[in-house]
Design a protein around this motif. Structure first.
Motif, PDB file in Angstrom:
ATOM      1  N   ILE B 628       0.849  -1.193   0.000  1.00  0.00           N
ATOM      2  CA  ILE B 628       0.000   0.000   0.000  1.00  0.00           C
ATOM      3  C   ILE B 628       0.879   1.236   0.000  1.00  0.00           C
ATOM      4  O   ILE B 628       1.699   1.441   0.894  1.00  0.00           O
ATOM      5  N   ASN B 629       0.679   2.038  -1.022  1.00  0.00           N
ATOM      6  CA  ASN B 629       1.496   3.222  -1.179  1.00  0.00           C
ATOM      7  C   ASN B 629       1.219   4.245  -0.077  1.00  0.00           C
ATOM      8  O   ASN B 629       0.080   4.451   0.312  1.00  0.00           O
ATOM      9  N   ILE B 630       2.296   4.837   0.394  1.00  0.00           N
ATOM     10  CA  ILE B 630       2.175   5.744   1.529  1.00  0.00           C
ATOM     11  C   ILE B 630       2.840   7.061   1.178  1.00  0.00           C
ATOM     12  O   ILE B 630       3.895   7.089   0.549  1.00  0.00           O
ATOM     13  N   LEU B 631       2.225   8.128   1.567  1.00  0.00           N
ATOM     14  CA  LEU B 631       2.891   9.419   1.464  1.00  0.00           C
ATOM     15  C   LEU B 631       2.999   9.985   2.875  1.00  0.00           C
ATOM     16  O   LEU B 631       1.994  10.321   3.493  1.00  0.00           O
ATOM     17  N   VAL B 632       4.229  10.018   3.358  1.00  0.00           N
ATOM     18  CA  VAL B 632       4.428  10.538   4.717  1.00  0.00           C
ATOM     19  C   VAL B 632       4.547  12.050   4.622  1.00  0.00           C
ATOM     20  O   VAL B 632       5.383  12.581   3.888  1.00  0.00           O
ATOM     21  N   GLU B 641      -2.769   5.190   0.115  1.00  0.00           N
ATOM     22  CA  GLU B 641      -3.501   4.801  -1.067  1.00  0.00           C
ATOM     23  C   GLU B 641      -4.524   3.740  -0.675  1.00  0.00           C
ATOM     24  O   GLU B 641      -4.164   2.725  -0.098  1.00  0.00           O
ATOM     25  N   PRO B 642      -5.784   3.964  -0.964  1.00  0.00           N
ATOM     26  CA  PRO B 642      -6.766   2.959  -0.551  1.00  0.00           C
ATOM     27  C   PRO B 642      -6.747   1.743  -1.472  1.00  0.00           C
ATOM     28  O   PRO B 642      -6.387   1.861  -2.635  1.00  0.00           O
ATOM     29  N   ILE B 643      -7.095   0.620  -0.920  1.00  0.00           N
ATOM     30  CA  ILE B 643      -7.261  -0.575  -1.737  1.00  0.00           C
ATOM     31  C   ILE B 643      -8.658  -0.511  -2.328  1.00  0.00           C
ATOM     32  O   ILE B 643      -9.643  -0.390  -1.595  1.00  0.00           O
ATOM     33  N   LEU B 644      -8.738  -0.592  -3.618  1.00  0.00           N
ATOM     34  CA  LEU B 644     -10.050  -0.491  -4.239  1.00  0.00           C
ATOM     35  C   LEU B 644     -10.787  -1.813  -4.111  1.00  0.00           C
ATOM     36  O   LEU B 644     -10.175  -2.881  -4.072  1.00  0.00           O
ATOM     37  N   GLU B 712     -11.711 -10.167  -5.503  1.00  0.00           N
ATOM     38  CA  GLU B 712     -11.250 -11.383  -6.154  1.00  0.00           C
ATOM     39  C   GLU B 712     -10.877 -12.450  -5.135  1.00  0.00           C
ATOM     40  O   GLU B 712     -10.335 -13.485  -5.494  1.00  0.00           O
ATOM     41  N   GLY B 713     -11.126 -12.135  -3.897  1.00  0.00           N
ATOM     42  CA  GLY B 713     -10.843 -13.111  -2.858  1.00  0.00           C
ATOM     43  C   GLY B 713      -9.508 -12.928  -2.164  1.00  0.00           C
ATOM     44  O   GLY B 713      -9.181 -13.672  -1.246  1.00  0.00           O
ATOM     45  N   HIS B 714      -8.728 -11.957  -2.599  1.00  0.00           N
ATOM     46  CA  HIS B 714      -7.438 -11.733  -1.951  1.00  0.00           C
ATOM     47  C   HIS B 714      -7.623 -11.161  -0.558  1.00  0.00           C
ATOM     48  O   HIS B 714      -8.463 -10.300  -0.345  1.00  0.00           O
ATOM     49  N   VAL B 715      -6.786 -11.662   0.331  1.00  0.00           N
ATOM     50  CA  VAL B 715      -6.706 -11.055   1.655  1.00  0.00           C
ATOM     51  C   VAL B 715      -5.628  -9.985   1.592  1.00  0.00           C
ATOM     52  O   VAL B 715      -4.580 -10.193   0.977  1.00  0.00           O
ATOM     53  N   ILE B 716      -5.919  -8.831   2.148  1.00  0.00           N
ATOM     54  CA  ILE B 716      -4.903  -7.770   2.158  1.00  0.00           C
ATOM     55  C   ILE B 716      -4.844  -7.187   3.562  1.00  0.00           C
ATOM     56  O   ILE B 716      -5.868  -6.761   4.097  1.00  0.00           O
ATOM     57  N   HIS B 717      -3.664  -7.217   4.105  1.00  0.00           N
ATOM     58  CA  HIS B 717      -3.531  -6.660   5.450  1.00  0.00           C
ATOM     59  C   HIS B 717      -3.255  -5.164   5.364  1.00  0.00           C
ATOM     60  O   HIS B 717      -2.542  -4.703   4.481  1.00  0.00           O
ATOM     61  N   ILE B 718      -3.842  -4.412   6.282  1.00  0.00           N
ATOM     62  CA  ILE B 718      -3.523  -2.994   6.361  1.00  0.00           C
ATOM     63  C   ILE B 718      -3.089  -2.677   7.795  1.00  0.00           C
ATOM     64  O   ILE B 718      -3.201  -3.531   8.674  1.00  0.00           O
ATOM     65  N   ASP B 719      -2.645  -1.483   7.977  1.00  0.00           N
ATOM     66  CA  ASP B 719      -2.268  -0.974   9.288  1.00  0.00           C
ATOM     67  C   ASP B 719      -1.074  -1.713   9.884  1.00  0.00           C
ATOM     68  O   ASP B 719      -1.219  -2.706  10.592  1.00  0.00           O
ATOM     69  N   PHE B 720       0.090  -1.216   9.543  1.00  0.00           N
ATOM     70  CA  PHE B 720       1.303  -1.823  10.078  1.00  0.00           C
ATOM     71  C   PHE B 720       1.880  -0.977  11.211  1.00  0.00           C
ATOM     72  O   PHE B 720       3.071  -0.843  11.365  1.00  0.00           O
TER      73      PHE B 720
END
Lengths: 696, 847
Positions: B628-632, B641-644, B712-720
């Motif tokens: 996930i793209n980040i702009l600090v 960047e949100p996951i659509l 599409e069924g993908h798991v995506i983790h956010i918040d690290f």
């Protein structure tokens, strides 16, 4: 004062002449025909340095006009010319006094000429027949210039106020604005439009009211026949920032009014309700200091609002602009090099203070302060008092505004947007048969819901002897416009329609009951037709805008439940249709429109009767709904064309005289309260004194 | 340059003099010589077209330097001292990753010096990836800051984007240090960048296509009062037509509403001088959102004057300020929101604030993590919504952009008022119109952007705009409430037309004969046609049941419904409602604005995942990871960047009230269907990847609100936010290596299924690949740890721990056994369940 001294008071002591103000002495000399400026080269410099005594000057002018017009005229012309000279001077005090003097002159001349109209003779008397056009051009130009003075210049607000006084005095010389010749000069000088739109961006808080008044008046002049440049300019005006400011000026006054009303209402809750009401309507709301002439929500603000929604479609998007705390307070200071903002670099202390200031106006922030929702609340207050004629006019203006709004596609789309939700509190007239709901925190909903509730409330609360036919027509028109939007765009608003149907049915019943009083003057059948058409919309196009199939069942349930009202209405129409009278045609039309409802009530009633005869207890609601659901198949209805068509609102056709009347009231109101606050000269001079070094 | 010279003269000689006496002199001269050369090169650069691709440019640039630097003594010296190293650096296997890690680990000034110069040799994009590392070293390691200073300042002077990135990163990473030390070189650099000491160059070179289409440009920009002799005739014609327009308007004085799309600006006769004065008024209002020009730096260098466009920006307008102000405005809103009591009110306020932002758009601002050049034209303000979070208020905004050739030079689309486009002017036509203009698909975001760059974007912008303004297309956009003219004749003509139009729209009204229509619309006619209420009810029932599975609006979680809506649908919808939607290069992008959270962890995780993804790609491990793209923007704010097309497991469970497997079945079809099987495979592949990542980085706080599932069924983790040594509240829950629950296994088909086995194999393969390329992964974390106050580095030796988790000492078989053990223990982990329960009770996140 001077009268005293002249009356020859024969007392023992020598006549003690009252101390006269210096300016008064000068006035006296001028009005008696002297020409002191011939001897004294600095005469006018001195003259305009003195504070204007408007009251005295006005009185003297009035008196002299009657007694010795021949002497007065050349003197007036000279003063006027000198005013024009000093209006353009760089000296701010003289400029201010010159503005005030002009105000007094114009006002005095207009007062005595009220009968004849402010035409050429009056103009001639004021500034001479030659070059009047030129002179007013100079005047307007300098007013324009004053409007655009930078705010940082001290005393600029006072100067601008004075400039507004001049221009508004010019606009209000005649009650009938079309007879005001000075307006022609305004029309010729359309730069005024640019400067006031600039001004509303820069300082909406201090001049907002004046701008609205001026704009409203400018737009009324010869609305329909000659070319009014302002109408053209305003209708294509698309500066979002200026329009937003305008919306906020109007919105904040309405909001102030709402708040004040609320305080008044809660304060008087315990005491008798009627007394609180009358005192409230009678007493004007206290001025809050920000606006100098703000006494109550003036019709002129509503008129400006009306013209904005009526003429300018770009304004619509400003309707739902949430007002934020900061307008008017933040002035851009970054003119030279830009200080880059560095959040991380700031020391904690400064950060803290920054945050504190940021959130100091948090209560403002949490409110939903957009013009439309505030306006809806305002409408709900005003319509309670529509017995009063003045309030009735205001209510009508409000409904005209709503009518224009509901005709706009974009506004409709915004009002139906599920994301744009606001909590709108609608005041309800206390009535004996219902409890008052004092809860202020209604849930946030799309604005269309609030608007429908408002119309419903109107329907319930105005079934009275003095039947406001016109307002009802507008109200039903609004409902129809909303429904046709929903049908056209297949918008399914989440709204429980039942109360609205009930209100409409009750209204139909009321129309029949009051036939004897109402039918003489009004075409009740036309109104009834409109109501029936709303039902027809639900019945034949329900699939396009209802949310659930159950809601569709309910339409049938309600019509079947109140079948006798529809039957009676049909009979009522029959009576008029069968003999010759002026309403014959519309009665016939109503009968045609009732076709579907007749079919429905007949169809289901036979079924219901058949079943209820078989059992002893009366049928429950669910049972009836069940019957309805099971018997759709055997029913066929007629399709009406054009149910969602409505006459597009046209001001000239229907409301021209009403608006002329409103304008007249506004001007009258302005003239009645006419008072120049010449003390601002003193204020200005004290301001200027404080910055002596900068005066060279 | 001045700044640099000062450095070289002071610091480097001192360093070198300790080493040997012969070198400093030559080094010094070479430096200065190079310096001059550089400025020469820079000048040259300013005249070289930017239209060349950046890569090409750097190669031109660096070759230039290379040819001369090879002779310098640094190299000779290096060749003598570390011949092996020099050979490595000069060889083709030497990657940016190696350079960066050597730069960090080498203590020898000569080597650092060499590497500092070597940076110029690499493509800018590759180096930009390591910018956080470079900046961190710049701040904390003085010797390195001197050697890379030149590289950074050179890049700053070349590009505004780079300057911005540097400024933001410096700002973010200095913050910790500010508490302990005095301002140093890094702070000075930050200020120099912000005050634009390095004067980022903006040049514009029209391509040939552009030139040929210039005529169009000019024609369209007649508001910019450029007169071209060629077009004089045209202009005269237009003026005439405007005269007509004026006539029309003045003829029907007291008319209702401006019907045509006439804008203030297109009435030059009336506006006259005043408006021009207004336009030229050079008042800077940067940052003042109420001014309507908050993001306008008043640079007019690229405006068309008499048919000429300047090639370079020569004014002194602040170039970084517009974007910085834009970001500040977004962040400030985020700072205010937490003070608003309810979610509902928050969203209301957000919408209001976004509307205010809109007043200042379009502007020459852009969203930095979308790499294609674009202008922000509008914010779809009604769509913005507050996301789930207990105490802070991150929010998502949908931003409408228009692609362009050059951010600074391409003309901005003209301001369109919202109400210009009203949703219902014959929708059918509108959709048709859009489809005609639309470039094939809107699905793959970036993919489709590339398609359309074959042609000059600007000309497209202009062309479609032209068609919008004055072609017959404009009819579509004209309002439906056409005319109720004042003279009766006019209304007679128009009303039937209007009726006809609406009749066309209405699905039911048939057999309309416009001629026979009465003007009084309320007099409805009873047509002969019959209508069955049973049909109406049936249609209503269908509406209710056949729609796509959408989440209902929930005032407590307004984002769920917004995120669930498929992206392409949303884009289409917003496009229809947008006054800019007709522009062919219109796009919708989204951004999450977060304040109060430190996004530097996220950035680190992002870098780590990007590298891992590359490694897996080149090792052909078929796992799925979505960095996930980040702009600090600072140490406590930034953009994500949100996951659509993805919603969190929490939202799924709450809204669908199904178990995950049943949800899969409902969304993707029956057990045997192609789509279902694909989605399960996707699920397994993504699960495996994130298991590895979570294990390596020790990512914690894995509750269901932080795990997304895409369409599409993908798991995506956010918040690290909690990784490496950090745990939420340091409670020490979640002791398992990663999160895998019985429910996940159920989706795979149970413990005995092939998919479950496949999952474990993928983990093993992934780990093996990662271990193989460990040296690419380690420096990312290592360098960032240096001098860092981040709480993920707060406890213990983090890098050592990370290195251990690669299990270098294990054979493949041992590792396989180990994976087995980890999966086992994760699955049976008590703490995972405890943590989910804990989250359920404290934050109401579904178990």
């Amino acid at each position: 004062m001077s009268a005293d001294s002249n009356s020859g008071n024969k007392s023992f002591w020598p006549v003690k002449t009252a101390f006269k103000e210096k300016i008064v002495v000068l006035y006296d000399a001028l009005l008696s025909g002297d020409q002191p400026w011939l001897d004294n080269g600095h005469y006018w410099d001195d003259f305009f340095l003195l504070k204007v005594n408007a009251k005295y000057l006005l009185e003297e002018l009035d008196r002299n006009y009657v007694e010795k017009p021949a002497i007065l005229k050349p003197q007036l012309n000279t003063i006027f010319d000198q005013c024009l000279v000093f209006v353009n001077s760089a000296h701010r005090i003289r400029q201010l006094n010159a503005y005030y003097t002009i105000c007094v002159l114009i006002h005095a001349v207009s007062r005595v000429n009220q009968r004849n109209g402010f035409g050429h003779p009056a103009l001639d008397f004021l500034c001479g027949s030659e070059g009047a056009e030129n002179k007013f051009e100079i005047l307007i130009e300098s007013v324009n210039h004053t409007f655009l003075i930078d705010d940082s210049l001290s005393g600029s607000t006072l100067l601008k106020n004075a400039a507004f006084d001049v221009i508004l005095t010019c606009c209000t010389t005649m009650l009938n604005i079309n007879e005001n010749m000075l307006m022609d000069y305004m029309m010729a000088n359309a730069n005024l439009f640019d400067s006031i739109t600039q001004l509303i961006i820069r300082s909406p808080a201090s001049h907002g009211y004046d701008i609205c008044l001026l704009l409203a008046l400018l737009l009324q002049y010869h609305k329909y026949d000659t070319s009014n440049t302002y109408i053209v300019r305003f209708s294509v005006f698309d500066d979002e920032v200026a329009l937003t400011s305008l919306a906020q000026v109007i919105g904040s006054s309405l909001c102030e009014y709402n708040k004040a009303y609320d305080i008044e209402r809660t304060a008087n809750e315990s005491s008798s309700w009627w007394s609180s009401l009358t005192t409230f309507v009678g007493s004007a709301i206290q001025s809050t200091g920000g606006n100098r002439r703000m006494k109550k929500v003036d019709d002129c603000l509503l008129l400006a609002f009306y013209e904005a929604v009526h003429l300018n479609r770009n304004f619509i998007s400003a309707l739902t602009h949430t007002a934020t705390n900061s307008w008017g307070t933040k002035s851009s200071s970054s003119s030279d090099i830009l200080p880059p903002s560095l959040p991380a670099m700031a020391t904690p202390a400064t950060l803290m203070t920054q945050e504190q200031t940021d959130f100091s106006d948090m209560d403002d922030f949490s409110g939903s302060n957009n013009l439309l929702s505030v306006f809806l609340e305002y409408c709900s207050i005003i319509q309670q008092f529509s017995k009063n004629e003045d309030m009735c006019n205001t209510t009508k203006l409000c409904y005209l505004i709503l009518l224009c709004i509901t005709e706009d596609e974009f506004a409709n789309a915004t009002m139906h947007d599920e994301n744009v939700i606001f909590s709108v509190y609608l005041h309800k007239a206390p009535m004996r048969h219902r409890k008052q709901n004092n809860e202020k925190n209604s849930p946030s909903r799309p604005l269309a819901v609030a608007l429908l509730d408002l119309t419903m409330e109107f329907i319930w609360s105005h079934m009275m002897r003095n039947f406001p036919y016109d307002l009802y027509t507008k109200c039903i028109g609004i409902i129809q416009r909303i429904l046709s939007f929903q049908k056209r765009t297949r918008t399914r608003l989440s709204y429980s329609w039942r109360p609205l149907w009930n209100a409409l049915i009750t209204l139909l019943k009321f129309l029949q009951n009051c036939e004897s009083q109402l039918a003489k003057h009004r075409d009740l059948f036309q109104l009834a037709s409109k109501i029936i058409n709303i039902f027809n919309l639900f019945i034949t196009f329900g699939d396009t805008f209802l949310r659930t199939p159950e809601a569709y069942d309910e339409v049938f349930y309600e019509t079947v439940r109140c079948y006798h009202i529809f039957d009676n209405l049909f009979a009522f129409a029959c009576r008029y249709a069968n003999n010759d009278n002026e309403f014959k045609e519309s009665a016939l039309k109503l009968m045609v429109n009732l076709t579907n409802i007749k079919l429905i009530t007949h169809h289901f009633n036979t079924k219901i009767e058949a079943i209820s005869n078989n059992q002893n207890n009366p049928l429950t609601e669910n049972q009836v709904l069940e019957i309805i659901r099971n018997n759709y198949d055997t029913l066929a209805l007629k399709l009406h064309d054009d149910l969602d068509q409505y006459d597009i609102y046209s001001e000239k056709a229907t409301e021209a005289s009403f608006l002329a009347n409103i304008t007249r009231n506004i001007i009258g109101n302005y003239r009645r309260q006419y008072s120049l606050d010449t003390n601002s000269t003193v204020q200005l001079s004290s301001i200027l004194l404080n910055e002596v070094p900068t005066i060279s | 340059m001045m700044f640099f010279r000062r450095h070289v003269q002071k610091t480097i000689p001192i360093n070198n003099s300790t080493l040997s006496s012969s070198i400093p002199l030559s080094l010094d001269t070479s430096n200065i010589a190079e310096d001059e050369r550089e400025s020469a090169a820079e000048n040259e650069l300013s005249t070289t077209p930017t239209a060349l691709s950046p890569i090409e440019k750097t190669t031109v640039f660096s070759n230039d330097i290379d040819s001369q630097t090879t002779t310098t003594s640094t190299i000779e010296h290096l060749a003598v001292k570390h011949p092996g190293l020099l050979r490595l650096f000069d060889s083709t296997v030497c990657t940016v990753s190696i350079i960066i890690s050597y730069l960090f680990s080498s203590k020898e000034p000569i080597v650092q010096q060499f590497l500092g110069r070597k940076l110029f040799d690499y493509p800018q994009e590759e180096l930009d990836f390591y910018l956080p590392q470079l900046i961190n070293m710049y701040i904390h390691i003085q010797s390195i800051s001197t050697v890379i200073h030149e590289y950074i300042t050179t890049r700053c002077s070349q590009s505004v984007e780079f300057s911005l990135q540097c400024a933001w990163l410096l700002d973010a990473y200095i913050a910790d240090q500010m508490k302990v030390a005095k301002p140093n070189a890094a702070v000075r650099l930050l200020f120099d960048i912000l005050y634009e000491k390095y004067k980022p160059k903006i040049t514009y070179n029209p391509t040939t296509i552009n030139n040929s289409s210039n005529n169009h440009h000019r024609l369209d920009e007649e508001e910019n009062e450029n007169v071209n002799s060629q077009e004089d005739e045209m202009k005269a014609e237009r003026a005439l037509s405007q005269d007509n327009l004026m006539l029309q308007i003045s003829r029907k004085k007291g008319h209702q509403k401006s019907r045509s799309d006439v804008s203030e600006r297109s009435l030059p006769i009336m506006n006259g001088e005043a408006s021009k004065q207004h336009r030229r008024q050079p008042r800077l209002c940067l940052g003042d959102l109420n001014s309507g020009r908050a993001f306008d730096n008043n640079c007019m260098c690229f405006e068309n004057v008499n048919g000429f466009r300047r090639r370079e920006c020569t004014c002194n307008a602040p170039k970084l300020a517009p974007v910085r102000e834009f970001m500040t405005a977004l962040i400030n809103i985020g700072k205010k929101l937490p003070h608003v009591p309810t979610k509902e009110k928050k969203t209301q306020n957000l919408i209001g604030e976004m509307k205010r932002m809109n007043m200042n758009l379009p502007a020459r601002v852009w969203i930095p993590f979308y790499k294609f050049p674009h202008h922000v034209v509008r914010i779809a303000y009604t769509e913005s919504t507050v996301l789930n979070s207990r105490d802070r208020a991150p929010y998502i905004v949908y931003i409408e952009i228009v692609l362009c050739d050059n951010i600074f030079a391409s003309p901005l689309p003209m301001k369109q008022n919202d109400s210009k486009l009203r949703s219902t002017r014959s929708e059918e036509n509108l959709t048709h119109h859009i489809n005609n203009h639309q470039i094939p698909s809107t699905s793959g975001l970036i993919g489709s952007y590339l398609n359309c760059e074959t042609q000059s974007l600007d000309s497209e912008l202009i062309d479609s705009y032209r068609s919008f303004v004055n072609s017959e297309d404009a009819d579509i956009w004209s309002t439906s409430d056409d005319v109720t003219g004042d003279d009766a004749q006019l209304s007679h003509q128009s009303v039937p037309r209007r009726n006809g139009l609406i009749g066309y729209r209405s699905n039911h009204a048939m057999n309309i004969n416009p001629e026979t229509q009465s003007i009084r619309s309320t007099e409805s006619h009873l047509s002969q046609q019959e209508i069955m209420p049973s049909d109406i009810r049936k249609r209503l029932t269908e509406v209710k049941t056949t729609g796509p599975i959408l989440f209902e609006r929930d005032p407590d979680d307004p984002s769920a419904a917004a995120l669930k809506e498929p992206w392409d649908k949303k884009e289409q919808r917003i496009r229809l409602a947008s006054p800019y939607g007709h522009l062919r290069n219109w796009r919708l992008v989204a951004a999450i604005v977060k304040c109060g959270d430190d996004l530097r962890h996220e950035l680190l995780a992002y870098q780590f995942m990007v590298r891992l993804k590359e490694i897996w790609l080149c090792e052909h491990v078929p796992v799925f990871v979505r960095p996930i793209n980040i702009l600090v923007l600072s140490n406590n704010s930034g953009l994500i960047e949100p996951i659509l097309n993805a919603v969190s497991l929490h939202q799924i469970k709450k809204n669908s009230k199904l178990s995950l497997r049943n949800y899969f079945l409902r969304e993707f079809g029956t057990e045997r269907s192609e789509q279902f099987l694909t989605s399960v495979r996707n699920f397994v592949q993504s699960c495996a990847a994130y298991s590895i990542i979570c294990y390596l980085l020790q990512v914690k706080d894995r509750h269901n609100g932080n795990i997304l599932l895409d369409d599409e069924g993908h798991v995506i983790h956010i918040d690290f936010g909690y990784m490496l040594s950090a745990t939420p509240k340091n409670l020490g829950f979640e002791s398992s290596p990663f999160k895998i629950t019985q429910e996940f296994v159920d989706i795979m088909g149970g413990l005995q299924s092939d998919m479950y086995g496949y999952y474990k194999i993928l983990i093993l393969q992934g780990l093996l690949a990662a271990r193989k390329h460990m040296d690419k992964l380690m420096p990312i974390v290592e360098i960032m740890q240096h001098g860092s106050q981040l709480n993920c580095f707060s406890k213990g030796n983090v890098t050592l721990g990370l290195r251990e988790r690669f299990h270098l000492n294990m054979t493949d078989e041992q590792l396989e056994f180990n994976v087995e053990k980890m999966v086992e223990s994760s699955l049976n982990s008590l703490t995972t369940r405890v943590y989910d329960t804990f989250q359920y009770y404290t934050n109401g996140i579904s178990k």
